[in-house]
Design a protein around this motif. Structure first.
Motif, PDB file in Angstrom:
ATOM      1  N   ILE A 190       0.686   6.784  -6.906  1.00  0.00           N
ATOM      2  CA  ILE A 190      -0.435   7.720  -7.104  1.00  0.00           C
ATOM      3  C   ILE A 190       0.013   9.148  -6.788  1.00  0.00           C
ATOM      4  O   ILE A 190      -0.241  10.090  -7.545  1.00  0.00           O
ATOM      5  CB  ILE A 190      -1.650   7.305  -6.237  1.00  0.00           C
ATOM      6  CG1 ILE A 190      -2.205   5.966  -6.732  1.00  0.00           C
ATOM      7  CG2 ILE A 190      -2.746   8.384  -6.276  1.00  0.00           C
ATOM      8  CD1 ILE A 190      -3.331   5.397  -5.896  1.00  0.00           C
TER       9      ILE A 190
ATOM     10  N   VAL B 293       1.814   1.682  -3.642  1.00  0.00           N
ATOM     11  CA  VAL B 293       0.689   2.198  -4.427  1.00  0.00           C
ATOM     12  C   VAL B 293       0.514   3.687  -4.128  1.00  0.00           C
ATOM     13  O   VAL B 293       0.341   4.518  -5.034  1.00  0.00           O
ATOM     14  CB  VAL B 293      -0.616   1.411  -4.096  1.00  0.00           C
ATOM     15  CG1 VAL B 293      -1.819   2.047  -4.779  1.00  0.00           C
ATOM     16  CG2 VAL B 293      -0.467  -0.042  -4.515  1.00  0.00           C
TER      17      VAL B 293
ATOM     18  N   ILE C 119       0.834  -1.205   0.000  1.00  0.00           N
ATOM     19  CA  ILE C 119       0.000   0.000   0.000  1.00  0.00           C
ATOM     20  C   ILE C 119       0.877   1.268   0.000  1.00  0.00           C
ATOM     21  O   ILE C 119       0.514   2.298  -0.584  1.00  0.00           O
ATOM     22  CB  ILE C 119      -1.007  -0.027   1.193  1.00  0.00           C
ATOM     23  CG1 ILE C 119      -2.180   0.898   0.919  1.00  0.00           C
ATOM     24  CG2 ILE C 119      -0.397   0.297   2.509  1.00  0.00           C
ATOM     25  CD1 ILE C 119      -3.153   0.373  -0.062  1.00  0.00           C
TER      26      ILE C 119
END
Ligand code: G3P
Length: 201
Positions: A10, A6, A3
């Motif tokens: 982003i 990610v 996470i």
């Protein structure tokens, strides 16, 4: 841990959204080849004037704010509470690097000051405002935005360390990058050749 990765990706691409370059294009100007050549608020003010500069500043700050808030939200859902600050640091550093070295624009972006300010606002608005006060005072007195940016960069790690010592190394890294991106400004300031801010446009 995935996470965090990610979040980094982003946030990096959020940082790629360069209002200076995009607004410049709306005006039919390549901001990277005008004025100081920097894709940031100061150069947009210099080349395109106050309205374009205000929009640039707002978007550059907001992308920093949103990237970190998104990171905080994701951390609250997916991570243990003690990992929260790491998500903030990863997303904050990624949006900041995405702004300075945007893949979408040939890795040539801005100097990171407005986005770092947005990141700080999302970490703690009070600290963000303290940093803002420093910049406003230095720029108002000296009329050099770059000097304000340099002083703000030096204050940044001290401010985040005061907030939470976990952030010290991260703050130092962000500050060093801002100082590195201002190397030309610093040598111009030393030689007395830096341009002063003007709101005439
Ligand atoms: O944050 C950028 C500012 O400190 C200097 O901008 O365009 O004068 O290099 P510029």
């Amino acid at each position: 841990i995935a996470i965090l990765g990610v979040g980094a990706v982003i946030a990096y691409f959020m940082g790629n959204i360069s209002p200076a370059i995009l607004i410049g294009r709306l005006y039919g100007v390549d901001i990277k080849s005008e004025g100081s050549g920097n894709a940031g608020t100061t150069n947009v003010l210099r080349v395109l004037g106050k309205k374009a500069a205000a929009a640039t500043l707002l978007i550059d700050v907001l992308k920093g704010v949103f990237a970190v808030l998104l990171g905080k939200l994701a951390a609250a859902y997916f991570l243990e509470p003690k990992l929260g600050p790491y998500m903030v640091m990863v997303c904050g550093l990624a949006v900041f690097c995405g702004h300075i070295w945007p893949m979408a624009f040939g890795f040539k972006g801005g100097k990171g000051v407005a986005t770092a300010f947005g990141v700080l606002m999302a970490v703690s608005p009070l600290l963000g405002l303290a940093e803002l006060a420093i910049v406003v005072v230095v720029v108002a007195v000296s009329r050099f935005v770059s000097l304000g940016s340099v002083v703000a960069a030096v204050a940044f790690p001290l401010i985040v360390n005061y907030y939470d010592p976990t952030y010290l190394g991260w703050g130092l890294l962000m500050a060093l990058i801002v100082l590195y991106k201002h190397n030309v400004n610093i040598s111009r300031l030393v030689k007395g050749e830096e341009s002063k801010i003007s709101f005439k446009k």
